[in-house]
Structures are given as C-alpha cells and as structure tokens.
Design a protein around this motif. Structure first.
Motif: not given
Length: 164
Positions: A14-17, A55-63, A100-105
């Motif tokens: 799926q394309p990034p959203k 940048a930091k991950k929030r407690s809600t998924e994908n946020q 993908p996780e390796d491209q998130m940063h």
C-alpha cells in the motif's frame, strides 16, 4: 493474478498515507532587544537561523508528534548588537500508515517537517513584523540535506568515540 504457495494472492504494498491531525505552537518567545535598548536610526540586520527537529511516537497507534524548533537571532551588521531573538517550537501531530519501520525515522524528520514548514514561515513573518521589524520570510529549508547532515554527524561522533 498469480497465487503464492498458500494459494492466496500476493499482497500489493500500500502507498504511504499521512494525515495532519493537528498543528500548534508548543512554545514561543520573541525578544525585541533593539527597542529595549532604545536604539534609533537605520539598522541592517544579520540574521542567523538554527533548526532542530524532534519526533516521537504517541500512545495512539500510528500517531506521531514532530516538533520543528527554530532559533532566529538578528544582530546589527555594523555594530554586532543584538536586535531580536525569536525561539519557536512548532508541532504537528501526524497519522502515518503504510511506511515500513526502517523508513519511519527519515519520513518523520523529512516529510513531516516539510508539511508544517509553510505555517512556521508565516508565524515567523508575522511575529517579526508585529515586533517592529521588516517581516522575516524564511528561505525554504532542505529537510533532506538537514537529515543527511545529522546522520553524518552522528556517524562521525560514533566513529570518534573510544572503544571500550
């Protein structure tokens, strides 16, 4: 469409959203040093801009929350006297899927700041104008180059660190 070993059709990536859920000023300070000193006359500013990202991950998924931190310092070209100091922390809350996780940063530190930068530029322009100066229109920031420079700096500092 060809089937894989299990008899199921292969998954198409799926394309990034990305959606911006919120953006806001986390912290801001503007000091008009020129007016505090009572300096008059024509002043030519020399403006220095420092940019940091977080940048930091929030407690809600994908946020994720991405913070663009600016420090804008203006000094007089002639005397070197401080004219103003603007510090701004501007945050965006993003819903990001299919990265993908390796491209998130890199995604968080390149694409997300790119999306909120026009709003930061507008705030800086308005604040400097309302502070009694010509509006400061920031040049576009190359977040890819900034990211690469930070990665190179970290790799260099790791290479310079003594091995225990």
């Amino acid at each position: 469409m060809a089937e894989n070993e299990n008899g199921a059709a292969p998954q198409v990536p799926q394309p990034p959203k990305m959606n911006i859920l919120a953006q806001f000023v986390r912290d801001m300070s503007f000091e008009n040093i020129l007016s505090q000193k009572g300096v008059t006359g024509e002043v030519q500013p020399d403006v220095q801009v420092q940019v940091n990202l977080d940048a930091k991950k929030r407690s809600t998924e994908n946020q994720y929350e991405v913070i663009l931190k600016l420090k804008v310092e203006a000094k007089s070209k002639g005397t070197g006297d401080h004219l103003f100091l603007l510090e701004l922390d501007y945050a965006g809350v993003f819903q990001i899927e299919n990265v993908p996780e390796d491209q998130m940063h890199p995604f968080l530190l390149i694409e997300c700041p790119r999306m909120i930068f026009p709003f930061v530029r507008r705030i800086v322009s308005d604040v400097t104008r309302d502070g009694g100066f010509m509006p400061l229109n920031l040049d576009t920031i190359d977040f890819l180059a900034l990211y690469r420079a930070e990665i190179a700096k970290r790799q260099q500092s790791n290479a310079d660190a003594p091995v225990a």
